[in-house]
Design a protein around this motif. Structure first.
Motif, PDB file in Angstrom:
ATOM      1  N   ARG A  85       0.834  -1.206   0.000  1.00  0.00           N
ATOM      2  CA  ARG A  85       0.000   0.000   0.000  1.00  0.00           C
ATOM      3  C   ARG A  85       0.872   1.260   0.000  1.00  0.00           C
ATOM      4  N   VAL A  86       1.952   1.254   0.838  1.00  0.00           N
ATOM      5  CA  VAL A  86       2.878   2.386   0.869  1.00  0.00           C
ATOM      6  C   VAL A  86       3.555   2.548  -0.487  1.00  0.00           C
ATOM      7  N   GLN A  87       3.986   1.425  -1.048  1.00  0.00           N
ATOM      8  CA  GLN A  87       4.665   1.475  -2.344  1.00  0.00           C
ATOM      9  C   GLN A  87       3.732   2.008  -3.435  1.00  0.00           C
ATOM     10  N   ASN A  88       2.467   1.626  -3.370  1.00  0.00           N
ATOM     11  CA  ASN A  88       1.504   2.118  -4.348  1.00  0.00           C
ATOM     12  C   ASN A  88       1.301   3.629  -4.200  1.00  0.00           C
ATOM     13  N   ASP A  89       1.234   4.109  -2.942  1.00  0.00           N
ATOM     14  CA  ASP A  89       1.092   5.550  -2.739  1.00  0.00           C
ATOM     15  C   ASP A  89       2.295   6.303  -3.293  1.00  0.00           C
ATOM     16  N   LEU A  90       3.497   5.765  -3.071  1.00  0.00           N
ATOM     17  CA  LEU A  90       4.690   6.409  -3.610  1.00  0.00           C
ATOM     18  C   LEU A  90       4.678   6.424  -5.136  1.00  0.00           C
ATOM     19  N   ASN A  91       4.211   5.356  -5.725  1.00  0.00           N
ATOM     20  CA  ASN A  91       4.105   5.322  -7.190  1.00  0.00           C
ATOM     21  C   ASN A  91       3.104   6.357  -7.691  1.00  0.00           C
ATOM     22  N   LEU A  92       2.000   6.528  -6.947  1.00  0.00           N
ATOM     23  CA  LEU A  92       1.031   7.546  -7.328  1.00  0.00           C
ATOM     24  C   LEU A  92       1.641   8.945  -7.255  1.00  0.00           C
ATOM     25  N   LEU A  93       2.484   9.157  -6.230  1.00  0.00           N
ATOM     26  CA  LEU A  93       3.175  10.443  -6.141  1.00  0.00           C
ATOM     27  C   LEU A  93       4.086  10.656  -7.340  1.00  0.00           C
ATOM     28  N   GLY A  94       4.788   9.578  -7.742  1.00  0.00           N
ATOM     29  CA  GLY A  94       5.666   9.691  -8.899  1.00  0.00           C
ATOM     30  C   GLY A  94       4.902  10.014 -10.172  1.00  0.00           C
ATOM     31  N   LEU A  95       3.729   9.369 -10.364  1.00  0.00           N
ATOM     32  CA  LEU A  95       2.920   9.662 -11.549  1.00  0.00           C
ATOM     33  C   LEU A  95       2.396  11.093 -11.515  1.00  0.00           C
ATOM     34  N   ALA A  96       2.008  11.556 -10.306  1.00  0.00           N
ATOM     35  CA  ALA A  96       1.506  12.922 -10.193  1.00  0.00           C
ATOM     36  C   ALA A  96       2.602  13.933 -10.539  1.00  0.00           C
ATOM     37  N   MET A  97       3.839  13.680 -10.049  1.00  0.00           N
ATOM     38  CA  MET A  97       4.934  14.598 -10.373  1.00  0.00           C
ATOM     39  C   MET A  97       5.246  14.589 -11.860  1.00  0.00           C
ATOM     40  N   ARG A  98       5.142  13.433 -12.497  1.00  0.00           N
ATOM     41  CA  ARG A  98       5.374  13.372 -13.938  1.00  0.00           C
ATOM     42  C   ARG A  98       4.343  14.215 -14.682  1.00  0.00           C
ATOM     43  N   ASP A  99       3.060  14.136 -14.239  1.00  0.00           N
ATOM     44  CA  ASP A  99       2.020  14.935 -14.875  1.00  0.00           C
ATOM     45  C   ASP A  99       2.245  16.429 -14.615  1.00  0.00           C
ATOM     46  N   MET A 100       2.766  16.761 -13.418  1.00  0.00           N
ATOM     47  CA  MET A 100       3.023  18.174 -13.101  1.00  0.00           C
ATOM     48  C   MET A 100       4.102  18.751 -14.005  1.00  0.00           C
ATOM     49  N   LEU A 101       5.076  17.939 -14.393  1.00  0.00           N
ATOM     50  CA  LEU A 101       6.167  18.407 -15.253  1.00  0.00           C
ATOM     51  C   LEU A 101       5.804  18.387 -16.728  1.00  0.00           C
ATOM     52  N   ASP A 102       4.643  17.779 -17.056  1.00  0.00           N
ATOM     53  CA  ASP A 102       4.230  17.689 -18.450  1.00  0.00           C
ATOM     54  C   ASP A 102       3.781  19.071 -18.923  1.00  0.00           C
ATOM     55  N   SER A 103       4.431  19.564 -19.949  1.00  0.00           N
ATOM     56  CA  SER A 103       4.123  20.912 -20.430  1.00  0.00           C
ATOM     57  C   SER A 103       2.772  20.992 -21.123  1.00  0.00           C
ATOM     58  N   ASP A 104       2.210  19.825 -21.505  1.00  0.00           N
ATOM     59  CA  ASP A 104       0.921  19.828 -22.192  1.00  0.00           C
ATOM     60  C   ASP A 104      -0.260  19.958 -21.242  1.00  0.00           C
ATOM     61  N   GLU A 105      -0.011  19.805 -19.924  1.00  0.00           N
ATOM     62  CA  GLU A 105      -1.096  19.895 -18.956  1.00  0.00           C
ATOM     63  C   GLU A 105      -1.566  21.345 -18.844  1.00  0.00           C
ATOM     64  N   PRO A 106      -2.871  21.597 -18.956  1.00  0.00           N
ATOM     65  CA  PRO A 106      -3.379  22.978 -18.906  1.00  0.00           C
ATOM     66  C   PRO A 106      -3.592  23.486 -17.495  1.00  0.00           C
ATOM     67  N   TYR A 107      -3.386  22.618 -16.466  1.00  0.00           N
ATOM     68  CA  TYR A 107      -3.715  23.012 -15.106  1.00  0.00           C
ATOM     69  C   TYR A 107      -2.481  23.594 -14.406  1.00  0.00           C
ATOM     70  N   PRO A 108      -2.665  24.515 -13.462  1.00  0.00           N
ATOM     71  CA  PRO A 108      -1.533  25.013 -12.655  1.00  0.00           C
ATOM     72  C   PRO A 108      -1.092  23.945 -11.665  1.00  0.00           C
ATOM     73  N   LEU A 109       0.123  24.103 -11.122  1.00  0.00           N
ATOM     74  CA  LEU A 109       0.654  23.102 -10.185  1.00  0.00           C
ATOM     75  C   LEU A 109      -0.188  22.995  -8.929  1.00  0.00           C
ATOM     76  N   THR A 110      -0.823  24.079  -8.524  1.00  0.00           N
ATOM     77  CA  THR A 110      -1.630  24.037  -7.294  1.00  0.00           C
ATOM     78  C   THR A 110      -2.832  23.113  -7.429  1.00  0.00           C
ATOM     79  N   ALA A 111      -3.206  22.736  -8.677  1.00  0.00           N
ATOM     80  CA  ALA A 111      -4.347  21.828  -8.866  1.00  0.00           C
ATOM     81  C   ALA A 111      -4.064  20.445  -8.302  1.00  0.00           C
ATOM     82  N   TRP A 112      -2.747  20.106  -8.156  1.00  0.00           N
ATOM     83  CA  TRP A 112      -2.397  18.783  -7.618  1.00  0.00           C
ATOM     84  C   TRP A 112      -2.284  18.788  -6.090  1.00  0.00           C
ATOM     85  N   SER A 113      -2.565  19.887  -5.462  1.00  0.00           N
ATOM     86  CA  SER A 113      -2.395  19.979  -4.011  1.00  0.00           C
ATOM     87  C   SER A 113      -3.320  19.025  -3.263  1.00  0.00           C
ATOM     88  N   SER A 114      -4.620  19.001  -3.693  1.00  0.00           N
ATOM     89  CA  SER A 114      -5.570  18.122  -2.998  1.00  0.00           C
ATOM     90  C   SER A 114      -5.209  16.653  -3.202  1.00  0.00           C
TER      91      SER A 114
END
Length: 454
Positions: free
Chosen positions: A61-90
């Motif tokens: 479960r911990v490992q899965n949460d860490l993987n989710l964090l990694g995927l979220a950070m990858r999406d945050m660095l994606d220049s094609d995403e139209p959302y601001p970084l604060t959208a990932w706060s929740s």
């Protein structure tokens, strides 16, 4: 003869009870020994194996949460995403809550406690990760998204990778502990298995002896039941044949004796009416009596046909079915759709009478029990086989009537008497489908029974 009856009638209860007592004694002794041997194994499995399994689940479960964090950070660095970084706060907050819960639960069920250094390293790494996360969202909130993305690349992703490596190492250690526990459990099972063979052998011997005795008794019992079943079937078939012979005789008496008497009465009344003066009240009464006699004659002929359709010998099964269905619609207020297919062939009257009786009983069941005012009758001629279907879309026969109805029993016996089969099914539209399938060649046994009944 008396000894044979006594041997066959002797109850196997005493022998079975003795075998049951021996078997139960062996099972009780075996169970007591096994319970003593595996009491420690149960504790081992509960305290170690189950906790190790739960620990592995929490680490995953911990490992899965860490993987989710990694995927979220990858999406945050994606220049094609139209959302601001604060959208990932929740999303980060939800993962953080679940991650803290998983780590707390993992510490409660851990089989081997981590060293203070390991615990301190994990806590400090996780605290540093969340501190860095808070700083990144603070930068993004102040409008410095480029700087925030740079911090994600330089710091946050590396911290997430380090945490994932630490959790993976803990998971490997837990798996190693789980494998060691499994080896210990397997060793205990091997010891118990080797020592329990003696008890199993004794139990199997007792069961085998009891089973052989039971098989012997059951064979004798089922042979007796088969004999009774054959006798019952012979009696039922003889009763059916006797009933048909009786109905045939009554039908002949009604048609010949009473029919001739009523015909003669009608002729005499007609002659008397002609000798009576025109307009005389007596002539009107004689005419009325003649009409009553003719009505009675028609009823007697109808009753004679109902008891035994002489049209069956004269015109064959097909014409008999057509005649019966035309009278049925008037008598029982049931609309019948009749369909015939296949190449017609001559049906022996010895077979035809039983097919006709099955049709009668099936349609009577439709009128009495189904609640439907419509039925479908299908007669199919196949190669050396005749098939009759009677279908309705009512409420069906029900389990009780299907098992205990005397009419259904008689239908099955009639089908067996001509070497055929009777099936009851439920159509897709609901209701009941009665299907009779009989060979067109009468079986030899049927001829013997019918001739005997006649």
């Amino acid at each position: 003869m008396g000894d044979r009856r006594g041997a066959e009638g002797r109850s196997p209860t005493t022998g079975l009870l003795l075998g049951l007592i021996v078997t139960l004694a062996a099972v009780v002794a075996d169970s007591w020994y096994i319970s003593r041997q595996i009491s420690g194994l149960r504790v081992l499995q509960t305290d170690l194996a189950d906790r190790s399994r739960k620990n592995s689940l929490q680490l995953l479960r911990v490992q899965n949460d860490l993987n989710l964090l990694g995927l979220a950070m990858r999406d945050m660095l994606d220049s094609d995403e139209p959302y601001p970084l604060t959208a990932w706060s929740s999303q980060f907050q939800r993962i953080r809550t679940d991650l803290d819960s998983a780590l707390q639960r993992e510490q409660e069920v851990a089989v081997t406690r981590r060293t203070p250094e390991q615990q301190k390293y994990l806590e400090s790494s996780l605290a540093q990760f969340w501190d860095a996360t808070d700083r990144i969202f603070a930068l993004a909130g102040s409008g410095q998204e480029a700087e925030a993305r740079a911090q994600i690349r330089l710091s946050l992703q590396a911290r997430q990778a380090a945490l994932s490596t630490s959790v993976a190492r803990l998971l490997e250690e837990n798996n190693a502990n789980e494998q060691a526990t499994a080896l210990r459990v397997q060793d205990i099972y091997g010891q118990v298995q080797r020592q329990v063979y003696i008890f199993l052998a004794a139990t199997f011997i007792a069961i085998a002896l009891t089973s052989l005795y039971l098989i012997r008794s059951n064979r004798r019992l089922f042979a007796h039941l088969a004999s009774l079943s054959n006798q019952r079937r012979e009696i039922a078939q003889q009763m059916i044949a006797t009933r048909e012979a009786t109905l045939r005789e009554i039908s002949r008496e009604l048609h010949d004796e009473f029919g001739q008497i009523l015909t003669a009465m009608g002729s005499m009344l007609s002659r008397a009416g002609r000798h009576t003066p025109e307009g005389s009240p007596l002539r009107a009464e004689l005419r009325e009596i003649g009409e009553i006699a003719q009505t009675t004659l028609d009823n007697v002929r109808g009753l004679s046909q109902a008891l035994h359709p002489s049209i069956l010998e004269e015109a064959g099964l097909e014409r008999t079915i057509e005649w019966y269905l035309s009278t049925l619609e008037r008598q029982l207020d049931v609309a019948v759709s009749y369909e015939r297919s296949g190449t017609p062939s001559v049906v022996d009257s010895a077979i035809g009478i039983h097919v006709y009786r099955v049709l009668q009983e099936a349609l009577n069941n439709v009128a009495r029990h189904s609640g439907s005012r419509q039925a479908w009758v299908r007669l199919r001629f196949e190669a050396n086989t005749l098939e009759l279907d009677v279908e309705d879309h009512g409420k069906g026969l029900g389990t009780t009537l299907a098992r205990r109805g005397l009419g259904l029993v008689a239908m099955r016996e009639r089908a067996a008497l001509v070497g055929g089969t009777l099936e009851l099914a439920r159509p897709r539209e609901g209701g009941t489908l009665v299907r009779l399938r009989v060979p067109l060649v009468p079986p030899a046994t049927m001829t013997v029974v019918v001739s005997h009944a006649g």
